[in-house]
Design an enzyme around this catalytic site. Structure first.
Site, mmCIF file in Angstrom:
data_model
loop_
_atom_site.group_PDB
_atom_site.id
_atom_site.type_symbol
_atom_site.label_atom_id
_atom_site.label_comp_id
_atom_site.label_asym_id
_atom_site.label_seq_id
_atom_site.Cartn_x
_atom_site.Cartn_y
_atom_site.Cartn_z
ATOM 1 N N ARG A 69 46.485 14.242 1.863
ATOM 2 C CA ARG A 69 46.368 15.456 1.961
ATOM 3 C C ARG A 69 46.428 16.248 0.632
ATOM 4 O O ARG A 69 48.056 15.817 0.647
ATOM 5 C CB ARG A 69 46.468 16.432 2.550
ATOM 6 C CG ARG A 69 46.004 14.964 3.903
ATOM 7 C CD ARG A 69 45.975 16.864 5.217
ATOM 8 N NE ARG A 69 45.834 15.413 6.732
ATOM 9 C CZ ARG A 69 46.614 16.443 7.851
ATOM 10 N NH1 ARG A 69 46.667 16.984 7.725
ATOM 11 N NH2 ARG A 69 45.694 14.820 8.799
ATOM 12 N N ARG A 126 56.123 17.146 4.749
ATOM 13 C CA ARG A 126 54.688 17.981 4.552
ATOM 14 C C ARG A 126 54.666 17.029 2.515
ATOM 15 O O ARG A 126 54.464 17.520 2.077
ATOM 16 C CB ARG A 126 54.591 18.976 3.951
ATOM 17 C CG ARG A 126 53.086 19.990 3.344
ATOM 18 C CD ARG A 126 52.810 21.257 3.466
ATOM 19 N NE ARG A 126 53.673 22.376 4.931
ATOM 20 C CZ ARG A 126 52.808 22.539 6.325
ATOM 21 N NH1 ARG A 126 51.531 22.247 5.751
ATOM 22 N NH2 ARG A 126 53.508 22.935 7.507
ATOM 23 N N GLU A 164 55.326 21.084 14.606
ATOM 24 C CA GLU A 164 54.179 20.018 14.693
ATOM 25 C C GLU A 164 54.599 18.622 14.920
ATOM 26 O O GLU A 164 54.369 18.218 13.904
ATOM 27 C CB GLU A 164 53.161 21.347 13.666
ATOM 28 C CG GLU A 164 51.657 20.111 14.376
ATOM 29 C CD GLU A 164 50.556 20.264 14.281
ATOM 30 O OE1 GLU A 164 49.462 19.294 13.857
ATOM 31 O OE2 GLU A 164 50.542 21.245 12.862
ATOM 32 N N SER A 189 48.941 17.415 16.602
ATOM 33 C CA SER A 189 47.662 18.476 17.332
ATOM 34 C C SER A 189 46.422 17.516 18.092
ATOM 35 O O SER A 189 45.757 16.325 17.946
ATOM 36 C CB SER A 189 46.601 19.251 16.322
ATOM 37 O OG SER A 189 47.632 20.299 15.729
ATOM 38 N N ARG A 218 57.145 12.085 10.619
ATOM 39 C CA ARG A 218 57.109 13.180 11.362
ATOM 40 C C ARG A 218 57.997 12.410 12.489
ATOM 41 O O ARG A 218 58.927 13.130 13.170
ATOM 42 C CB ARG A 218 56.333 14.528 11.736
ATOM 43 C CG ARG A 218 55.441 14.843 11.002
ATOM 44 C CD ARG A 218 55.355 16.492 10.940
ATOM 45 N NE ARG A 218 54.953 16.851 10.107
ATOM 46 C CZ ARG A 218 54.723 18.611 9.939
ATOM 47 N NH1 ARG A 218 54.240 19.471 11.283
ATOM 48 N NH2 ARG A 218 54.531 19.145 8.876
#
Length: 427
Positions: free
Chosen positions: A262, A277, A349, A352, A391
């Site tokens: 990403r 991130r 987070e 999801s 994570r």
């Protein structure tokens, strides 16, 4: 993608749904394009009908010796043919305008999705576990990793730039162990089929899952026209692209452990320290394909499967329902699972899980047949992280840290790490 017939019948519902998402109304614009398209198709059908009539009339004219009349009809057919060719080009232009407009409209939130504009309006629905009570000030993962000599951001930046990490030794092994543990759990107990999926995909695959055309800036594009996957959701969901399934084939459940890529185009200044991130990270993805009546229950099932990963690792977490303004483009409803990070003193987070209804299926052309029904239906699709491996590594490091900077290996991971019980700095 939304059904233009539904929009035609429910323009006020569309604009109300867009308002919930914080978007401008679009129904009037779409209906204008749709009306233009339908009116143009009517004109083309009229021309085609007249062409057929004239073709039949030529034979009759010649049969009666009316050569002048036949010639006039032939001339008229030539003009009609030219008009139809021009009209077909106009039809393609109108169709593309309508399709492009529909492709940029987000999905319709379910009625029970909370109202709100951003993450501050998300609603917590449950918590699990207790945060560890340290007798010392807990460190963040990058402090622990660098202290162990097993996490190198400086050298990674020299090789690739910012937002990359080098893991070494037992931390690299723990990252691999986490991915294997998750795959074994989801395939062995949750009924997902392990899949080795491509990491490079075509435009059509990203369009099918909703990343294109709107979010191209978030992706990495190759010089040969392919894209690096931002998530294994893309290839896993597209495994049923352009297929006609039977109702008895459903549900289908796929899982994959892949690197994800990403650009993080909109995250300047956010989470610049550490590996929260990254441009490249590993994730175990869950994808389900169901009939339209089962997708809501499947959403709960998928979320529970992701939660089980954190339960087995002994991590504290909470589940929140995203408000309408914070949901992803293709979702009708989303649960975020947020794990507790002692070093940050915050929930962050880690997964999801979203139900998309038939939104992606319409873009991919994926349907199924129910016995006894003439018309086929679009499948429903769901996707979720089961979970983000990087994570999870952060969460394990911070929750299992010791005062001397070592990290206790959770029992669930020890079989994957050769029985190792603690990661310590080596001389």
């Amino acid at each position: 993608m939304l059904d233009i017939k539904w929009i035609r019948d429910n323009p006020d519902k569309l604009d109300a749904a867009l308002a919930r998402r914080g978007a401008a109304p679009l129904a009037e614009q779409l209906l204008k394009l749709d009306e233009e398209r339908r009116a143009h198709l009517t004109r083309l059908q009229t021309l085609q009908g007249r062409r057929n009539e004239a073709s039949k009339a030529i034979g009759k004219a010649k049969g009666t010796g009316d050569e002048a009349g036949a010639e006039e009809l032939i001339r008229e057919i030539g003009e009609i043919k030219e008009a139809i060719q021009d009209g077909e080009e106009t039809e393609r232009r109108i169709d593309k305008s309508l399709e492009d407009a529909l492709a940029r409209i987000p999905n319709i939130p379910l009625d029970d999705v909370p109202e709100g504009a951003d993450e501050t309006d998300n609603v917590e629905i449950r918590r699990h576990g207790e945060a560890p009570n340290f007798g010392f000030a807990p460190k963040e993962h990058y402090e622990l990793g660098e202290g162990l000599g097993l996490m190198d951001f400086e050298q990674a930046a020299k090789i690739s730039g910012s937002r990359f990490t080098i893991l070494k030794g037992q931390l690299a092994r723990m990252e691999r162990a986490l991915g294997q543990f998750m795959l074994d759990l989801h395939t062995g107990e949750h009924g997902y089929q392990e899949t080795a999926a491509p990491l490079l995909v075509r435009d059509e695959a990203l369009f099918g899952t909703g990343q294109l055309p709107k979010f191209s800036e978030d992706l990495f594009h190759t010089s040969e026209g392919r894209w690096l996957i931002p998530t294994a959701e893309v290839p896993l969901t597209n495994m049923v692209r352009e297929q006609m399934l039977g109702a008895g084939d459903l549900p289908l459940r796929f899982t994959a452990l892949t690197p994800c890529f990403r650009s993080e185009a909109g995250s300047a200044g956010r989470d610049t320290r550490g590996m929260l991130r990254q441009h490249q990270f590993y994730k175990v993805e869950l994808v389900s394909v169901t009939d339209e009546g089962s997708s809501i229950a499947e959403h709960e099932r998928m979320t529970a499967a992701a939660e089980e990963v954190l339960k087995r690792l002994g991590l504290s977490y909470r589940v929140v329902t995203l408000c309408a303004g914070d949901m992803g483009f293709g979702a009708r409803k989303t649960y975020d699972i947020e794990v507790w990070l002692p070093g940050q003193d915050a929930f962050r987070e880690i997964s999801s899980c979203s139900v998309c209804g038939d939104f992606q299926a319409r873009r991919m052309g994926t349907r199924y047949r129910v016995e006894g029904e003439k018309a086929a239906r679009y499948v429903h699709t769901l996707n979720g992280s089961g979970v983000a491996v990087g994570r999870a590594l952060i969460a394990v490091m911070e929750n299992y840290q010791n005062e001397d900077g070592s990290i206790t290996v959770p029992e669930a991971l020890r079989p994957y790490m050769g029985g190792l019980e603690r990661i310590e700095r080596t001389a």
